[in-house]
Design an enzyme around this catalytic site. Structure first.
Site, PDB file in Angstrom:
ATOM      1  N   HIS A 182       8.573 -45.050 -42.647  1.00 29.72           N
ATOM      2  CA  HIS A 182       8.535 -45.600 -41.302  1.00 29.72           C
ATOM      3  C   HIS A 182       9.963 -45.923 -40.902  1.00 29.72           C
ATOM      4  O   HIS A 182      10.754 -46.393 -41.713  1.00 29.72           O
ATOM      5  CB  HIS A 182       7.575 -46.799 -41.339  1.00 29.72           C
ATOM      6  CG  HIS A 182       7.958 -47.981 -40.541  1.00 29.72           C
ATOM      7  ND1 HIS A 182       8.008 -47.961 -39.185  1.00 29.72           N
ATOM      8  CD2 HIS A 182       8.276 -49.244 -40.910  1.00 29.72           C
ATOM      9  CE1 HIS A 182       8.354 -49.175 -38.758  1.00 29.72           C
ATOM     10  NE2 HIS A 182       8.524 -49.952 -39.780  1.00 29.72           N
ATOM     11  N   TYR A 188       8.852 -52.258 -32.482  1.00 32.22           N
ATOM     12  CA  TYR A 188       9.085 -53.690 -32.632  1.00 32.22           C
ATOM     13  C   TYR A 188      10.586 -53.958 -32.777  1.00 32.22           C
ATOM     14  O   TYR A 188      11.350 -53.053 -33.113  1.00 32.22           O
ATOM     15  CB  TYR A 188       8.289 -54.280 -33.810  1.00 32.22           C
ATOM     16  CG  TYR A 188       8.679 -53.765 -35.174  1.00 32.22           C
ATOM     17  CD1 TYR A 188       9.781 -54.279 -35.841  1.00 32.22           C
ATOM     18  CD2 TYR A 188       7.917 -52.784 -35.806  1.00 32.22           C
ATOM     19  CE1 TYR A 188      10.127 -53.812 -37.104  1.00 32.22           C
ATOM     20  CE2 TYR A 188       8.259 -52.319 -37.071  1.00 32.22           C
ATOM     21  CZ  TYR A 188       9.358 -52.833 -37.711  1.00 32.22           C
ATOM     22  OH  TYR A 188       9.710 -52.376 -38.956  1.00 32.22           O
ATOM     23  N   ASP A 219     -26.273 -61.046 -50.158  1.00 31.70           N
ATOM     24  CA  ASP A 219     -27.718 -61.271 -50.107  1.00 31.70           C
ATOM     25  C   ASP A 219     -28.405 -59.961 -50.438  1.00 31.70           C
ATOM     26  O   ASP A 219     -27.960 -58.885 -50.042  1.00 31.70           O
ATOM     27  CB  ASP A 219     -28.177 -61.873 -48.770  1.00 31.70           C
ATOM     28  CG  ASP A 219     -28.007 -60.936 -47.586  1.00 31.70           C
ATOM     29  OD1 ASP A 219     -27.190 -60.004 -47.660  1.00 31.70           O
ATOM     30  OD2 ASP A 219     -28.701 -61.149 -46.567  1.00 31.70           O
TER      31      ASP A 219
HETATM   32  N1  FFO Z   1     -32.361 -54.543 -48.939  1.00 28.50           N
HETATM   33  C1  FFO Z   1     -33.370 -53.953 -48.288  1.00 28.50           C
HETATM   34  N2  FFO Z   1     -34.314 -53.370 -48.991  1.00 28.50           N
HETATM   35  N3  FFO Z   1     -33.400 -53.945 -46.946  1.00 28.50           N
HETATM   36  C2  FFO Z   1     -32.437 -54.525 -46.179  1.00 28.50           C
HETATM   37  O1  FFO Z   1     -32.511 -54.453 -44.940  1.00 28.50           O
HETATM   38  C3  FFO Z   1     -31.365 -55.154 -46.850  1.00 28.50           C
HETATM   39  N4  FFO Z   1     -30.317 -55.773 -46.184  1.00 28.50           N
HETATM   40  C4  FFO Z   1     -29.504 -56.739 -46.924  1.00 28.50           C
HETATM   41  C5  FFO Z   1     -29.173 -56.157 -48.257  1.00 28.50           C
HETATM   42  N5  FFO Z   1     -30.348 -55.698 -48.941  1.00 28.50           N
HETATM   43  C6  FFO Z   1     -31.354 -55.132 -48.242  1.00 28.50           C
HETATM   44  C7  FFO Z   1     -30.286 -57.997 -47.111  1.00 28.50           C
HETATM   45  N6  FFO Z   1     -30.585 -58.643 -45.871  1.00 28.50           N
HETATM   46  C8  FFO Z   1     -34.332 -60.101 -44.941  1.00 28.50           C
HETATM   47  C9  FFO Z   1     -33.200 -60.682 -44.407  1.00 28.50           C
HETATM   48  C10 FFO Z   1     -31.964 -60.152 -44.693  1.00 28.50           C
HETATM   49  C11 FFO Z   1     -31.844 -59.069 -45.536  1.00 28.50           C
HETATM   50  C12 FFO Z   1     -32.981 -58.454 -46.041  1.00 28.50           C
HETATM   51  C13 FFO Z   1     -34.217 -58.980 -45.740  1.00 28.50           C
HETATM   52  C14 FFO Z   1     -35.677 -60.718 -44.714  1.00 28.50           C
HETATM   53  O2  FFO Z   1     -36.652 -60.020 -44.595  1.00 28.50           O
HETATM   54  N7  FFO Z   1     -35.730 -62.045 -44.700  1.00 28.50           N
HETATM   55  C15 FFO Z   1     -36.969 -62.793 -44.671  1.00 28.50           C
HETATM   56  C16 FFO Z   1     -37.218 -63.214 -46.096  1.00 28.50           C
HETATM   57  C17 FFO Z   1     -38.479 -63.943 -46.240  1.00 28.50           C
HETATM   58  C18 FFO Z   1     -38.795 -64.270 -47.663  1.00 28.50           C
HETATM   59  O3  FFO Z   1     -37.891 -64.550 -48.463  1.00 28.50           O
HETATM   60  O4  FFO Z   1     -39.977 -64.262 -47.973  1.00 28.50           O
HETATM   61  C19 FFO Z   1     -36.830 -64.013 -43.806  1.00 28.50           C
HETATM   62  O5  FFO Z   1     -35.713 -64.560 -43.751  1.00 28.50           O
HETATM   63  O6  FFO Z   1     -37.820 -64.394 -43.208  1.00 28.50           O
HETATM   64  C20 FFO Z   1     -29.867 -55.375 -44.954  1.00 28.50           C
HETATM   65  O7  FFO Z   1     -28.824 -55.751 -44.488  1.00 28.50           O
END
Ligand code: FFO
Length: 821
Positions: free
Chosen positions: A225, A259, A552
């Protein structure tokens, strides 16, 4: 007295010196810093870095690194000579697009705590009298930015580290890394062997060669650069003395990729306007240690004058005082670039104790070094590192061809106004799901992530937009939030909530974790109770030792000792692999499998007639999974939905993917099935309150702050992070991830904007979307816990204040009536 580990740091540039300082500050005394060049001016990028420190960056982490660098270097001197000269920063706009973008940037500054304001042309000229007011529309002034004297800071840092026990050795070339049993044991050099418990390569653009010594890919590309110094500029004469060097703000003219900074009565000019100039290490100039000077070093290539010619013209337009000045010297200086512009921090997956901290700018050096020291000493960095972790890349993103192309692209685009959704134009089509041919037939608009092509909407659904019921008609958007967006998303969201839609979930990272130790392994690494029946699915969190959210995950128990983990990316794979032992195998099954999310109130009407397996609510409850056949295709059906509707994630191996798609699509026609893309997906998940890791929460947040306390089973026995969150509850937290609805019903923000409470900055937006089901834009934001539902706030959007209200969440289906039936 307990002894601390022996650490060898490779590279005595600004990163290595900062790291020695940070480690010794934490009581680690057995630190040895090696450099191939002579001390203190070793000849790497630090030795020629012009030292402009602009803190504000779209990334919170990078901005905080920079702020720490500013504060730390400001406290250092070498015999009274400064290491940081806080002259302030000024970025000027010569186009309306740039001026708008400076307002956006001012928003990031507010979000991340950097003072700064957008000012008019007169104020720009008052701050920097060399500017021609006729050329500019305004500027962004940041009074705490300034100049780092990187090479001098290295001297100050070395002195301090040495006073606490560290040793520095120059002119020592590393020839190999010793390791036994998967652990590093030392560094072999031209000056003999240095035993080590930990080795950290801070070798800058030489990092690839050092990484190769342990078989570690370091995805960076050295690029040259241009930097020039003018001769004396009449209007600068008498302004600065030799010691202070500069008094005017550092200046950026990003519309021309330029810059500027003062060097007493001369001006230094840096340019990114030229063609990218990749450098092979074998092409570096040979400079012997005795001949190494500020003007001749391995990281400085000869100046190519013709490349600078347009930049010189543009400089003379912006700064008329230059019209009577000349270019005195110039060079093409080598720096590291990476596929996404971020630094590279992390441990080798194969040789424990071998770390890298590379592709780090002077701007971020102290912050990066602090985080690496925290990783080594405490096991975690207080600042989120997911954007800097070398393991953030999938394998394809670390290949030479990919790094070469994307790093050069990043060089070209370094000062461009880049929309958060703006896709790279190439390389593309690196990874496609088995449904790709069908998606193209449906006119998918693809955006790219980790090499995957992901449909954001389908033009085939355009005809549905005019049929939308009035309450589903989306309002028009401002030009910025309308980019890389289509009102078709509203139709796809509508069909998902009222009929049924197919979502391609293939790019979601999937791990198979198996072996006799798996249950104990998952119980230790996550917050959930894993000892449930085969067929269970658990939404759970992986925490770090301090209780911060690493990820998560969904964990499906497919067999006694076989689990499928839905993860957020390669960082999860790397973490699981690094923690797995002999009785646990971790396999990335993403590429060999595929997944369709079949979601909507008519999902069961679509799937059940295609299968003899029982998809009823009784037979396959919410958050349960089962093997099944759909039209004869072997699948695994997982009853969960990130969009908050009845239905399943249906997995199969890759070869059946297209057939599965076709069968579902054909059978769904009478039901009004649509293929739906990520624009609808993101809106639907946000109105259902589902968090997206990396955007909404990171290691900086605990589960209760993030509204995910329900996923923590505190009583279950030990797990990583348990002690740290033992006393934390929903009631004790001081900040919360909060849901906002936008009062005017039409202003869609995009993320990272500042949020004001009683007029003062109080947090920032993490994710945002138009909530089609509610007919209102929404946003999630980090806010003080006192900002309860009903609280009025404002969001800063391009200098405008958008009124919003904290809302009880989730906004859609809080009783879970849509999903559980
Ligand atoms: N894994 C799968 N199979 N599908 C996904 O969409 C995802 N995700 C991330 C990473 N892993 C994944 C996880 N994020 C919920 C919320 C966030 C998620 C996945 C699922 C969900 O259904 N939450 C419910 C849980 C209820 C319970 O625990 O019984 C809720 O909050 O009500 C996609 O990014």
């Amino acid at each position: 007295m307990s002894t601390t580990p022996r650490v060898v740091i490779i590279g005595a540039g600004i990163v290595g010196a900062n790291l020695a300082d940070e480690l010794t500050a934490r009581g680690w005394t057995r630190i040895t810093v090696l450099d191939q060049g002579p001390l203190p001016l070793t000849g790497g990028s630090t030795s020629h870095a012009p030292g402009l420190v602009y803190q504000t960056n779209p990334s919170k982490t990078m901005t905080e690194f920079a702020t720490y660098t500013v504060n730390k270097l400001s406290s250092l001197d070498v015999d009274g000579a400064w290491c940081f000269n806080q002259v302030g920063g000024l970025e000027v706009a010569t186009t309306p697009e740039r001026l708008a973008d400076l307002h956006r940037k001012q928003g990031w500054a507010t979000s991340w705590g950097v003072p700064g304001e957008v000012v008019g042309p007169e104020e720009c000229v008052r701050l920097h009298p060399l500017l021609d007011p006729e050329q500019i529309l305004g500027g962004f002034h940041t009074p705490t930015d300034g100049l780092a004297k990187a090479a001098r800071a290295v001297v100050a840092l070395r002195r301090r580290a040495e006073s606490r026990g560290a040793e520095f050795h120059g002119s020592v070339r590393v020839t190999g890394i010793s390791h036994t049993g998967g652990r590093v044991t030392g560094v072999r050099t031209t000056a003999g062997d240095f035993p080590a418990d930990i080795v950290v390569s801070c070798a800058g653009f030489w990092g690839q060669a050092i990484g190769e010594m342990v078989g570690m890919r370091v995805p960076l590309l050295p690029l040259a650069h241009q930097y020039v110094r003018t001769g004396q500029v009449a209007d600068l004469v008498g302004r600065n003395d030799e010691l202070t060097e500069a008094g005017l703000p550092i200046l950026r003219h990003q519309d021309r990729d330029l810059y500027y900074r003062e060097h007493v009565d001369c001006l230094g000019i840096g340019s990114y306007a030229h063609r990218p100039m990749p450098v092979r290490l074998s092409d570096l100039p040979e400079v012997s240690d005795d001949d190494l000077t500020e003007a001749a070093m391995p990281s400085m290539l000869p100046f190519t004058e013709e490349d600078f010619a347009p930049s010189w013209e543009h400089s003379r337009q912006l700064l008329p005082s230059l019209r009577s000045a000349k270019i005195e010297t110039g060079f093409n200086g080598i720096f590291s670039f990476t596929p996404d512009g971020g630094p590279l921090i992390g441990e080798s997956p194969d040789v424990a104790g071998f770390w890298i901290a590379e592709a780090v700018w002077v701007t971020h050096s102290s912050g990066v070094a602090r985080s690496v020291a925290q990783l080594l000493v405490d096991g975690r960095s207080e600042i989120a590192l997911h954007g800097c972790d070398v393991h953030r890349f999938d394998e394809i993103e670390t290949t030479e061809a990919y790094v070469d192309e994307t790093a050069q692209r990043n060089f070209v685009e370094i000062y461009d106004v880049v929309h958060p959704l703006q896709p790279k134009l190439s390389p593309r089509d690196l990874r496609v799901s088995p449904f790709h041919a069908r998606q193209k037939e449906l006119g998918a608009f693809f955006l790219e992530a980790h090499g995957w092509e992901r449909p954001h909407w389908y033009e085939a659904n355009a005809h549905l937009v005019k049929d939308l019921p009035p309450e589903w008609q989306p309002p028009s958007r401002d030009a910025w939030s309308a980019m890389f967006h289509s009102p078709i998303a509203a139709a796809e969201a509508w069909r998902t909530r009222t009929a049924v839609a197919l979502y391609d979930m293939t790019p979601l990272k999937r791990l198979e974790v198996s072996g006799p130790g798996t249950l104990a392994f998952l119980d230790r690494l996550t917050t959930g109770k894993m000892d449930k029946s085969v067929g269970s699915v658990t939404y759970t969190l992986a925490l770090d030792e301090a209780g911060g959210i690493r990820s998560d995950l969904t964990v499906a128990r497919l067999g006694e000792d076989r689990f499928q983990v839905g993860a957020n990316g390669n960082l999860d794979l790397a973490y699981f692999r690094s923690e797995a032992g002999g009785d646990v195998q971790v396999r990335d099954i993403t590429g060999g499998t595929c997944c369709i999310g079949v979601w909507g109130p008519l999902a069961r009407d679509l799937v059940q007639p295609l299968s003899r397996d029982d998809f009823s609510h009784e037979a396959l409850k919410y958050f349960r999974c089962m093997p099944a056949h759909i039209a004869g295709i072997p699948v695994t059906a997982m009853r969960l939905s990130y969009v908050g509707e009845l239905g399943w994630e249906i997995y199969t191996s890759a070869e059946y993917g297209q057939r599965l798609w076709d069968v579902l699509f054909e059978a769904g026609r009478p039901l009004g099935v649509v293929a739906a893309g990520r624009a609808a997906f993101n809106s639907l998940r946000l109105e259902k309150g589902y968090r997206s890791w990396g955007a909404d929460m990171t290691t900086e947040h605990n589960p209760y702050e993030a509204g995910l306390g329900f996923a923590v089973r505190k009583q279950k026995g030990d797990f990583v992070g348990r002690d740290a969150i033992a006393g934390v509850t929903d009631e004790t937290v001081t900040r919360r991830l909060s849901c906002l609805t936008i009062d005017d019903g039409r202003s869609v923000v995009l993320g990272s904007e500042p949020v004001f409470l009683d007029g003062d900055p109080a947090g920032y937006v993490t994710s945002a979307a138009f909530a089609h089901t509610l007919g209102v834009p929404i946003a999630y934001a980090w806010l003080p816990a006192g900002a309860t539902p009903g609280t009025a706030v404002e969001i800063g959007y391009f200098g405008r204040r958008v009124r919003a209200t904290v809302a009880a969440e989730p906004l859609v289906d809080p009783e879970m009536l849509r999903i559980r039936r």
